[in-house]
Design an enzyme around this catalytic site. Structure first.
Site, PDB file in Angstrom:
ATOM      1  N   ARG A 116      -8.312 -19.896 -35.257  1.00 36.09           N
ATOM      2  CA  ARG A 116      -8.517 -19.136 -34.017  1.00 36.09           C
ATOM      3  C   ARG A 116      -9.750 -18.261 -34.162  1.00 36.09           C
ATOM      4  NH1 ARG A 116      -3.399 -16.291 -31.130  1.00 36.09           N
ATOM      5  NH2 ARG A 116      -2.602 -18.407 -31.269  1.00 36.09           N
ATOM      6  N   SER A 152      -3.482 -18.847 -27.121  1.00 40.32           N
ATOM      7  CA  SER A 152      -2.299 -18.120 -26.676  1.00 40.32           C
ATOM      8  C   SER A 152      -2.670 -16.916 -25.810  1.00 40.32           C
ATOM      9  CB  SER A 152      -1.455 -17.715 -27.885  1.00 40.32           C
ATOM     10  OG  SER A 152      -0.193 -17.246 -27.481  1.00 40.32           O
ATOM     11  N   ASP A 212      -0.190 -19.546 -22.693  1.00 41.93           N
ATOM     12  CA  ASP A 212       0.243 -20.881 -23.157  1.00 41.93           C
ATOM     13  C   ASP A 212       1.760 -21.023 -23.130  1.00 41.93           C
ATOM     14  OD1 ASP A 212       0.578 -19.155 -25.353  1.00 41.93           O
ATOM     15  OD2 ASP A 212       0.411 -20.802 -26.782  1.00 41.93           O
ATOM     16  N   SER A 216       7.072  -9.938 -31.650  1.00 42.02           N
ATOM     17  CA  SER A 216       5.985 -10.006 -30.671  1.00 42.02           C
ATOM     18  C   SER A 216       6.353 -10.960 -29.535  1.00 42.02           C
ATOM     19  CB  SER A 216       4.681 -10.426 -31.349  1.00 42.02           C
ATOM     20  OG  SER A 216       4.873 -11.576 -32.145  1.00 42.02           O
TER      21      SER A 216
END
Length: 623
Positions: free
Chosen positions: A73, A175, A335, A437
């Protein structure tokens, strides 16, 4: 996107000859301009060379991405350390080579590829294009690819990997990260994200395949013309929705439910899929937030595309709920693998549940319904719930009283997914797993957190409780009365300077002299320290951590004498130091305000004494 010629060709030749004064950087620039066929990202490097921006070039070209808690990422744009056409082609070549060595039947199993709705015009880069290039690399070597024809939720890729028997899956997504970012998430044949040793082997394989194999790797039209490409969308969506009924326990109540639900998909993929999931459960579709239901790579209506930020990013959802007289707001991230939930308070305002609070509700709900269908107490012996180690210990309290098994993993759902696979091989069942999270998995139909199924499950739980004249928040307090209050605080500071992060954690490890961790926090004695980065755990007889050592990231946990557990760790996806504190009270102890005040003091001390935000120029979270 072929090579430029004429005047531009002369310019490119001049740029390739221009020395930066750094042989390593010269080589990287030369490679980039030779290999990159995307005119936008090539132009970015050419512009930086012409302007003599050596530091920027060095940060882009002299390092590579590595697998964190959510795969590769990084920001989109030119450079070997960014997400772009070339690095995705390189990553896929490395992945392909590793898979072809590992699986004797790779050429028949193939790879699943999916993508979200992200894109960056100035880099000529979109998730869809990167997914098509991923497919092109694999198709160019005559291996089948199951490429989704449109954007899908992230959990659809691991679900398809298992359903289709594929060797692996790739999801192009970042995401809930800022709009500038994108990512390359890899799933193994068991449907879980790749972990050690596969991640290290794939990275090594990528390093060995840096030059694009052929022009075919750049030909995204190959996915239209090659007979080895299939589109699994219809089959997988149908199978997923059919299997989702296994999580629906009270369909008769759902169809007559008077509650109204609002859903925001945060400009991402979730709208259509959450609507279908609701209908699968017998509900009327939730009311969509009109400004946020359609894909928008700029995430125009939100400050940041992360519903975990709470009320400040749920503003449009809550306003619509007030207008529609809806009591429950559901928000999936772009996502659709995470879920945020808010409930209208009885007095005024809204209760936005934390990930830990939602896990308490969902964990209770899943076990409540499991028990209804499995009255034999002996069946409980094969039931598991899982959570990451920085998440609330509430499931541990459930397990202690109800008699099922609870286990912790390292942060990141890849650890949960792989543990689920191991447990299933011995006849055990994971009925719920989560990370604080706002990542939840109800049941075990996917080895990944899933906002789509979780949204439908929360709706059914809310409908059931409403029928009993209870709100979600009232039931949460009932749970705490039975199993003990678990008061937690989770937040972060931003640090854009990696050496500062190293300095902060180095200071903590030598706080009271060399090799000596802090002995107090906010005046409260620290009873035990666990440092997963180094493998140290003072609570173990051999002083070795039970959790696997994770040297690529920082994570230290402190157990305090007053019952507070506090953890500091670096994010695997963003430039953040996260901090987690929780006060676990015994059942019956209900002076919540005193528990919260004690936790607040320890949390403030953790931040000020150990992280020193002002001295280290850390940016505190904006709420």
């Amino acid at each position: 996107m072929g090579d430029d010629n004429g005047v531009n060709g002369d310019l490119n030749a001049n740029l390739r000859c221009q020395s930066t004064g750094d042989p390593q950087l010269d080589k990287a620039v030369h490679q980039w301009l030779n290999w990159d066929k995307n005119r936008w990202t090539r132009a970015q490097v050419e512009s930086l060379v012409a302007a003599g921006q050596w530091d920027d070039l060095r940060s882009r070209l002299c390092g590579r991405m590595s697998f964190g808690t959510a795969g590769l990422r990084a920001p989109m744009g030119a450079g070997f350390s960014r997400i772009n056409d070339l690095t995705v082609i390189q990553s896929t070549q490395g992945l392909f080579s590793y898979l072809s060595r590992y699986f004797a039947d790779f050429s028949s199993r193939g790879v699943v590829v999916g993508f979200d709705t992200r894109g960056q015009e100035e880099s000529g880069c979109s998730s869809q294009r990167l997914a098509r290039l991923t497919a092109a690399v694999i198709l160019s070597r005559d291996v089948p690819v199951h490429l989704f024809s449109t954007f899908v939720p992230t959990p659809y890729v691991p679900y398809a990997v298992k359903k289709l028997g594929a060797a692996a899956g790739v999801m192009i997504t970042a995401s809930h990260n800022p709009k500038e970012d994108n990512g390359y998430k890899v799933y193994w044949c068991n449907g879980a994200q790749i972990s050690s040793p596969h991640d290290k082997e794939v990275l090594q394989s990528i390093e060995e395949q840096l030059e694009p194999w052929s022009a075919s790797c750049w030909d995204e039209e190959l996915v239209e013309s090659c007979s080895l490409r299939t589109d699994p969308l219809t089959q997988i969506n149908s199978c997923y929705m059919d299997e989702l009924t296994s999580l629906c326990f009270h369909r008769d109540l759902n169809s007559s439910c008077p509650l109204k639900f609002i859903h925001s998909s945060f400009h991402g993929v979730g709208h259509v899929f959450v609507q279908q999931a609701f209908q699968t459960f017998g509900f009327a579709p939730p009311i969509p937030v009109p400004e946020q239901k359609d894909p928008d790579p700029n995430f125009s209506s939100v400050r940041c595309p992360n519903p975990e930020e709470g009320e400040s990013v749920l503003e449009l959802s809550l306003l619509l709920a007030e207008r529609e007289d809806a009591r429950i707001v559901l928000a999936t991230d772009p996502d659709a693998d995470r879920l945020a939930v808010a409930e209208k308070s009885d007095g005024c305002g809204w209760k936005v549940f934390t990930g830990n609070e939602l896990a308490a509700l969902l964990g209770w709900w899943m076990f409540f319904n499991w028990k209804e269908n499995h009255p034999d107490p002996a069946d409980t012996q094969r039931v598991y719930m899982l959570a990451t180690t920085v998440s609330s210990k509430i499931l541990q309290a459930f397990a202690r009283i109800e008699g099922f098994h609870f286990e912790e993993t390292l942060p990141g759902f890849k650890w949960i997914g792989n543990r689920m696979h191991e447990l299933s091989k011995t006849g055990n069942t994971v009925i719920f797993a989560f990370e604080e999270s706002i990542g939840f998995l109800c049941g075990s139909m996917v080895s990944e957190k899933d906002g789509v199924s979780s949204a439908a499950v929360v709706a059914e739980m809310a409908a059931y409780l409403h029928n009993k004249n209870l709100s979600l928040n009232q039931q949460l307090h009932n749970i705490y009365q039975t199993y003990g209050y678990h008061v937690s605080k989770t937040s972060y500071v931003i640090c854009n300077d990696p050496p500062t992060i190293q300095k902060i954690f180095g200071r903590i490890r030598n706080f009271d002299g060399e090799g000596s961790y802090p002995k107090t926090c906010g005046g409260v004695r620290i009873v035990h320290v666990r440092d997963v980065t180094t493998g140290y755990d003072s609570s173990q007889a051999d002083l070795r951590s039970v959790l696997p050592v994770s040297r690529n990231s920082q994570m230290i946990t402190f157990a305090l004498q007053n019952g507070v557990v506090a953890t500091l760790r670096t994010s695997g996806t963003e430039p953040k130091i996260k901090y987690y504190t929780e006060f676990c009270a015994t059942p019956g102890k209900s002076e919540v305000s005193s528990l919260e005040e004690e936790l607040r003091k320890v949390t403030a001390a953790l931040l000020d004494e150990f992280l020193e935000p002002e001295r280290n120029n850390l940016i505190r979270r904006f709420v």
